[in-house]
Enzyme design. Structure first.
Site, PDB file in Angstrom:
ATOM      1  N   HIS A 122       0.848  -1.200   0.000  1.00  0.00           N
ATOM      2  CA  HIS A 122       0.000   0.000   0.000  1.00  0.00           C
ATOM      3  C   HIS A 122       0.888   1.256   0.000  1.00  0.00           C
ATOM      4  CE1 HIS A 122      -3.110   2.631   1.633  1.00  0.00           C
ATOM      5  NE2 HIS A 122      -2.273   2.964   2.593  1.00  0.00           N
ATOM      6  N   ASP A 180      -6.767  15.111  -5.096  1.00  0.00           N
ATOM      7  CA  ASP A 180      -6.394  13.776  -4.625  1.00  0.00           C
ATOM      8  C   ASP A 180      -7.605  13.115  -3.994  1.00  0.00           C
ATOM      9  OD1 ASP A 180      -5.057  11.578  -3.585  1.00  0.00           O
ATOM     10  OD2 ASP A 180      -4.125  12.685  -1.943  1.00  0.00           O
ATOM     11  N   MET A 181      -8.197  12.159  -4.681  1.00  0.00           N
ATOM     12  CA  MET A 181      -9.450  11.574  -4.165  1.00  0.00           C
ATOM     13  C   MET A 181      -9.533  10.060  -4.296  1.00  0.00           C
ATOM     14  SD  MET A 181     -12.207  12.207  -7.216  1.00  0.00           S
ATOM     15  CE  MET A 181     -12.905  10.565  -7.311  1.00  0.00           C
ATOM     16  N   ALA A 182     -10.195   9.446  -3.345  1.00  0.00           N
ATOM     17  CA  ALA A 182     -10.603   8.050  -3.466  1.00  0.00           C
ATOM     18  C   ALA A 182     -11.815   8.071  -4.402  1.00  0.00           C
ATOM     19  CB  ALA A 182     -11.011   7.509  -2.098  1.00  0.00           C
ATOM     20  N   LYS A 230     -20.651   6.942 -12.011  1.00  0.00           N
ATOM     21  CA  LYS A 230     -19.467   7.690 -12.460  1.00  0.00           C
ATOM     22  C   LYS A 230     -18.227   7.279 -11.654  1.00  0.00           C
ATOM     23  CE  LYS A 230     -22.521  11.388 -13.763  1.00  0.00           C
ATOM     24  NZ  LYS A 230     -22.916  12.768 -13.606  1.00  0.00           N
ATOM     25  N   GLY A 312      -6.879  21.027  -2.997  1.00  0.00           N
ATOM     26  CA  GLY A 312      -5.664  20.956  -2.181  1.00  0.00           C
ATOM     27  C   GLY A 312      -5.530  22.141  -1.231  1.00  0.00           C
TER      28      GLY A 312
HETATM   29  P1  NAI Z   1     -11.198  14.211   0.202  1.00  0.00           P
HETATM   30  O1  NAI Z   1     -12.603  13.858  -0.113  1.00  0.00           O
HETATM   31  O2  NAI Z   1     -10.906  14.733   1.544  1.00  0.00           O
HETATM   32  O3  NAI Z   1     -10.681  15.281  -0.855  1.00  0.00           O
HETATM   33  C1  NAI Z   1     -10.767  15.030  -2.252  1.00  0.00           C
HETATM   34  C2  NAI Z   1     -10.257  16.246  -3.014  1.00  0.00           C
HETATM   35  O4  NAI Z   1     -11.232  17.290  -2.929  1.00  0.00           O
HETATM   36  C3  NAI Z   1      -8.954  16.844  -2.474  1.00  0.00           C
HETATM   37  O5  NAI Z   1      -8.124  17.180  -3.543  1.00  0.00           O
HETATM   38  C4  NAI Z   1      -9.411  18.097  -1.724  1.00  0.00           C
HETATM   39  O6  NAI Z   1      -8.427  19.112  -1.757  1.00  0.00           O
HETATM   40  C5  NAI Z   1     -10.608  18.500  -2.538  1.00  0.00           C
HETATM   41  N1  NAI Z   1     -11.539  19.267  -1.728  1.00  0.00           N
HETATM   42  C6  NAI Z   1     -12.101  18.896  -0.559  1.00  0.00           C
HETATM   43  N2  NAI Z   1     -12.910  19.872  -0.110  1.00  0.00           N
HETATM   44  C7  NAI Z   1     -12.844  20.892  -1.010  1.00  0.00           C
HETATM   45  C8  NAI Z   1     -13.447  22.183  -1.108  1.00  0.00           C
HETATM   46  N3  NAI Z   1     -14.269  22.635  -0.178  1.00  0.00           N
HETATM   47  N4  NAI Z   1     -13.146  22.948  -2.173  1.00  0.00           N
HETATM   48  C9  NAI Z   1     -12.303  22.502  -3.137  1.00  0.00           C
HETATM   49  N5  NAI Z   1     -11.688  21.292  -3.094  1.00  0.00           N
HETATM   50  C10 NAI Z   1     -11.974  20.515  -2.044  1.00  0.00           C
HETATM   51  O7  NAI Z   1     -10.218  12.953  -0.102  1.00  0.00           O
HETATM   52  P2  NAI Z   1     -10.562  11.396  -0.016  1.00  0.00           P
HETATM   53  O8  NAI Z   1     -11.295  10.974  -1.236  1.00  0.00           O
HETATM   54  O9  NAI Z   1     -11.169  11.091   1.290  1.00  0.00           O
HETATM   55  O10 NAI Z   1      -9.093  10.741  -0.074  1.00  0.00           O
HETATM   56  C11 NAI Z   1      -8.253  10.871   1.051  1.00  0.00           C
HETATM   57  C12 NAI Z   1      -6.893  10.279   0.789  1.00  0.00           C
HETATM   58  O11 NAI Z   1      -6.943   8.877   0.737  1.00  0.00           O
HETATM   59  C13 NAI Z   1      -6.192  10.696  -0.499  1.00  0.00           C
HETATM   60  O12 NAI Z   1      -4.917  11.181  -0.149  1.00  0.00           O
HETATM   61  C14 NAI Z   1      -6.047   9.414  -1.302  1.00  0.00           C
HETATM   62  O13 NAI Z   1      -4.876   9.342  -2.109  1.00  0.00           O
HETATM   63  C15 NAI Z   1      -5.992   8.394  -0.207  1.00  0.00           C
HETATM   64  N6  NAI Z   1      -6.343   7.047  -0.643  1.00  0.00           N
HETATM   65  C16 NAI Z   1      -5.350   6.127  -0.783  1.00  0.00           C
HETATM   66  C17 NAI Z   1      -5.654   4.824  -1.141  1.00  0.00           C
HETATM   67  C18 NAI Z   1      -4.574   3.807  -1.329  1.00  0.00           C
HETATM   68  O14 NAI Z   1      -4.892   2.641  -1.456  1.00  0.00           O
HETATM   69  N7  NAI Z   1      -3.324   4.163  -1.390  1.00  0.00           N
HETATM   70  C19 NAI Z   1      -7.031   4.387  -1.368  1.00  0.00           C
HETATM   71  C20 NAI Z   1      -7.987   5.473  -1.252  1.00  0.00           C
HETATM   72  C21 NAI Z   1      -7.647   6.741  -0.876  1.00  0.00           C
END
Ligand code: NAI
Length: 343
Positions: A122, A180-182, A230, A312
């Site tokens: 991971h 950066d999103m799941a 989607k 971000g």
């Molecule tokens: P999140 O939902 O907190 O954010 C998603 C994106 O939306 C980010 O780029 C954030 O800056 C943007 N965002 C959030 N609120 C905003 C706003 N009010 N205005 C504008 N942009 C906004 O992120 P999520 O989906 O919970 O993912 C969290 C982390 O988990 C990520 O770093 C991802 O890489 C990681 N991840 C890693 C996995 C792995 O297997 N390595 C699997 C799944 C997720």
């Protein structure tokens, strides 16, 4: 649900605690250093799903040899812009970082660099790798596989992982744009974070083992794709790029993170790096991205919103706040971090 007490820890101290635990468990120093860096990258931005909540798990997996602790990495360049990086099932944070360095080098030399990362553990909050390229003036996309825990749109059984997508672009001044999103409504780590803090979750995030929405993080059996069909389509795209394309297990055949901690995960990731200099005037490009951010900031916020943020930016504001307050860590996790307990 009763919330757990939080301890606020200074950034560099927390990073040291992470590194100490990782090396104590047996991870080689250079890999422990990079892994600690990724964990702090997440925690200091409020991405608590990929910081301290994972430490016990990593330490246990390292101790049980679920990572290859003496890996033989191999980068094979198959064309001017394409190559594969064999991670030999080492800790994913380090492998994906090294592979991104190869993608950046190819993009510098030929305009594009694409690296398929084969067989690793991971790799954490993958925005780190996109930012790694953006900080060197490149535009980057990275996607990776994750264990099957998401019901496909219209289905009742988990098939795909939370397969994240990260995109970063540099701009004239300030931090890069970092999206950066799941591909799920929420990352699995957010469920772990809610569990560690004994906090209820919204009923739109996940389902129980009957396929019904739940607010209890301890009852979660599967997650839901973001925006129905989607998000489901996006997670399939990720799995094809980071799995099938590289000859790795796909969909429900991807190994599970928590099932057998002594087994290698064989995960895949796909990095795409674009050198702006090969597509137009580099300086003008940076200016245009900055201009876009300025225009977005100028838009009047809707009711209930403080302002329009670029992707971000919220995480950057959290980082500044935590630089003053310290990073919040659940007390039970903090006690573990400062203890001699291995996992
Ligand atoms: P999140 O939902 O907190 O954010 C998603 C994106 O939306 C980010 O780029 C954030 O800056 C943007 N965002 C959030 N609120 C905003 C706003 N009010 N205005 C504008 N942009 C906004 O992120 P999520 O989906 O919970 O993912 C969290 C982390 O988990 C990520 O770093 C991802 O890489 C990681 N991840 C890693 C996995 C792995 O297997 N390595 C699997 C799944 C997720």
């Amino acid at each position: 649900m009763e919330e757990e007490t939080l301890v606020y820890v200074e950034r560099d101290k927390l990073r040291e605690l992470f590194k100490r635990k990782l090396t104590q468990a047996g991870l080689p120093e250079v890999q422990a250093d990079k892994t600690a860096d990724l964990m702090i990258f997440a925690d200091e931005r409020g991405i608590h799903s990929h910081g301290s909540v994972r430490m016990q798990y990593y330490a246990e997996r390292i101790s049980k040899q679920g990572y290859n602790l003496e890996p033989n990495f191999e980068f094979t360049q198959n064309g001017p812009s394409a190559g594969t990086y064999f991670g030999d099932n080492a800790v994913g944070h380090y492998v994906a970082y090294q592979a991104m360095e190869e993608a950046i080098t190819m993009a510098k030399n030929s305009g594009i660099g694409m690296v398929g990362v084969k067989e690793m553990g991971h790799s954490g909050a993958i925005g780190y790798f996109a930012e790694q390229a953006a900080k060197r003036g490149m535009v980057a996309i990275t996607v990776c596989q994750s264990d099957p825990m998401v019901v496909p749109f219209g289905g009742t059984k988990p098939y795909f992982g939370t397969n994240p997508i990260a995109f970063a672009a540099p701009r004239q001044s300030g931090e890069p744009i970092l999206f950066d999103m799941a591909t799920t409504v929420q990352a699995w780590g957010k469920i772990l974070d809610a569990r560690s803090k004994h906090k209820a979750i919204p009923d739109t995030w996940a389902v129980n083992n009957q396929g019904e929405p739940t607010t209890d993080p301890f009852e979660v059996a599967a997650l839901l794709p973001v925006a129905g069909p989607k998000g489901y389509g996006l997670m399939m795209m990720v799995d094809i790029l980071a799995g099938s394309l590289l000859g790795l297990p796909f969909g429900q055949h991807v190994t599970s993170m928590y099932k057998d901690l002594s087994q290698y995960r064989r995960l895949g990731q796909f990095h795409i790096v674009i050198n702006p200099a090969y597509f137009g005037d580099e300086r003008l490009f940076l200016e245009k991205v900055s201009e876009m951010v300025d225009e977005l900031h100028d838009i009047k916020p809707a009711q209930g919103f403080e302002q329009v943020y670029y992707p971000g930016e919220i995480q950057e504001t959290v980082k500044q706040r935590y630089a003053k307050s310290g990073i919040p860590v659940a007390k039970s996790i903090y006690d573990y971090l400062v203890s001699e307990q291995l996992y």
